[in-house]
Design an enzyme around this catalytic site. Structure first.
Site, PDB file in Angstrom:
ATOM      1  N   ASP A   1       0.858  -1.176   0.000  1.00 59.56           N
ATOM      2  CA  ASP A   1       0.000   0.000   0.000  1.00 59.56           C
ATOM      3  C   ASP A   1       0.901   1.235   0.000  1.00 59.56           C
ATOM      4  O   ASP A   1       2.093   1.155   0.356  1.00 59.56           O
ATOM      5  CB  ASP A   1      -0.884  -0.032   1.257  1.00 59.56           C
ATOM      6  CG  ASP A   1      -1.733   1.200   1.405  1.00 59.56           C
ATOM      7  OD1 ASP A   1      -2.379   1.606   0.427  1.00 59.56           O
ATOM      8  OD2 ASP A   1      -1.743   1.776   2.515  1.00 59.56           O
TER       9      ASP A   1
ATOM     10  N   ASP B   1      -0.335   5.195   0.737  1.00 60.73           N
ATOM     11  CA  ASP B   1      -0.680   6.167   1.788  1.00 60.73           C
ATOM     12  C   ASP B   1      -0.752   5.495   3.158  1.00 60.73           C
ATOM     13  O   ASP B   1      -1.494   4.530   3.364  1.00 60.73           O
ATOM     14  CB  ASP B   1      -2.029   6.821   1.483  1.00 60.73           C
ATOM     15  CG  ASP B   1      -1.976   7.713   0.244  1.00 60.73           C
ATOM     16  OD1 ASP B   1      -0.871   7.937  -0.262  1.00 60.73           O
ATOM     17  OD2 ASP B   1      -3.042   8.168  -0.195  1.00 60.73           O
TER      18      ASP B   1
ATOM     19  N   ASP C   1      -1.889  -0.726   5.880  1.00 58.53           N
ATOM     20  CA  ASP C   1      -2.298  -0.192   7.185  1.00 58.53           C
ATOM     21  C   ASP C   1      -3.804  -0.064   7.353  1.00 58.53           C
ATOM     22  O   ASP C   1      -4.278   0.235   8.448  1.00 58.53           O
ATOM     23  CB  ASP C   1      -1.674   1.189   7.399  1.00 58.53           C
ATOM     24  CG  ASP C   1      -2.345   2.255   6.534  1.00 58.53           C
ATOM     25  OD1 ASP C   1      -2.365   2.101   5.296  1.00 58.53           O
ATOM     26  OD2 ASP C   1      -2.866   3.233   7.100  1.00 58.53           O
TER      27      ASP C   1
END
Length: 294
Positions: A18, A20, A226
């Site tokens: 991922d 961001d 996250d």
């Protein structure tokens, strides 16, 4: 990571990440704290493959900043872009577009905008759609620069909604979207409306295609994320890494094995775990192994 997972000839690690809040800092979008680790892994031939909610335009720009040259997955698994020299032959089911082989898993954006338009009269007060936002509003909600916000607005396969209602209203809204054939995914900041695709489906497809074209090579995958929209890829990868966030708890997973959670946040946590999983000693020949003191 056990040394048997990496070899010059018969084994390959693929890293799916991922962006961001994971490889990029949640607030500054900076990756400086992961840079040394990235350079080390790339230098040893380990691809770092973005698997993100970001658009094609955003990732194309970020690849330059991050010094990446391999494939990438956009808009929560809606499409995979593979540069021509990354695989020996044309990927199955892919089409040539914008200088890449492209495998898509979702209808185009206009389809989802039409669906959103249908539910706007009754539910429109509960959300803001990217398509109806000014550039300044996107900047305000994302913290991006105007230039990056413009890239972010160039969606191809789905539509992000900024939710303004309650959690209870959101649950009801998601049920309605499912009934209409949409598969909404909660990201770090937005509810993404799109087709029956996710980061895990895209990871699995690319892994199978890589394996088909590299018979005899044992492949291991590591996924790092996250947020809730990362769960699908964290569940299917051989090794899952949850990156600590300053704004929410790590996503809940069903898996228990080969699951790591960083202590540090964002890119610091990214480097922390990968330095542990793939230490430099893995790449040393037996004669180069440092002496151990007991």
């Amino acid at each position: 990571m056990p040394s048997e997972l990496i070899s010059k000839y018969k084994r390959q690690v693929l890293i799916f990440t991922d962006l961001d809040g994971t490889l990029l800092d949640h607030y500054s979008y900076d990756h400086e704290d992961a840079k040394v680790c990235m350079e080390r892994l790339l230098g040893h031939g380990i691809p770092i493959i973005p698997n993100t909610s970001k658009t094609f335009a955003e990732v194309l720009q970020l690849r330059k900043t991050l010094a990446l040259s391999g494939p990438f997955i956009i808009e929560n698994g809606a499409a995979i872009f593979i540069n021509k020299d990354w695989l020996p032959e044309k990927p199955k089911g892919a089409v040539w577009q914008d200088g890449f082989w492209v495998k898509s898993f979702s209808s185009k954006r206009n389809y989802w905008l039409g669906l959103i338009k249908k539910i706007t009269p009754e539910h429109g007060h509960l959300f803001e759609s990217f398509a109806n936002m000014s550039l300044q509003r996107i900047v305000e909600l994302t913290g991006l620069t105007e230039e990056d916000a413009l890239l972010s607005s160039q969606r191809q396969f789905g539509e992000p909604l900024f939710w303004k209602g309650s959690d209870e209203q959101l649950r009801s809204f998601i049920i309605i979207l499912h009934r209409l054939g949409a598969h909404p995914v909660s990201g770090g900041r937005f509810l993404h409306i799109g087709g029956n695709c996710n980061k895990g489906v895209a990871l699995t497809w690319l892994l199978k295609e890589y394996q088909r074209q590299h018979k005899g090579v044992t492949i291991s995958t590591i996924a790092l994320g996250d947020g809730k929209n990362d769960v699908s890829m964290l569940e299917v990868a051989d090794t899952a890494v949850r990156i600590a966030s300053p704004v929410h708890e790590p996503p809940q997973l069903e898996r228990k094995l080969k699951l790591y959670t960083s202590n540090k946040m964002g890119p610091k946590g990214w480097a922390e775990v990968l330095d542990h999983l793939i230490p430099e000693s893995v790449f040393l020949n037996p004669t180069q192994q440092p002496n151990k003191t007991i």
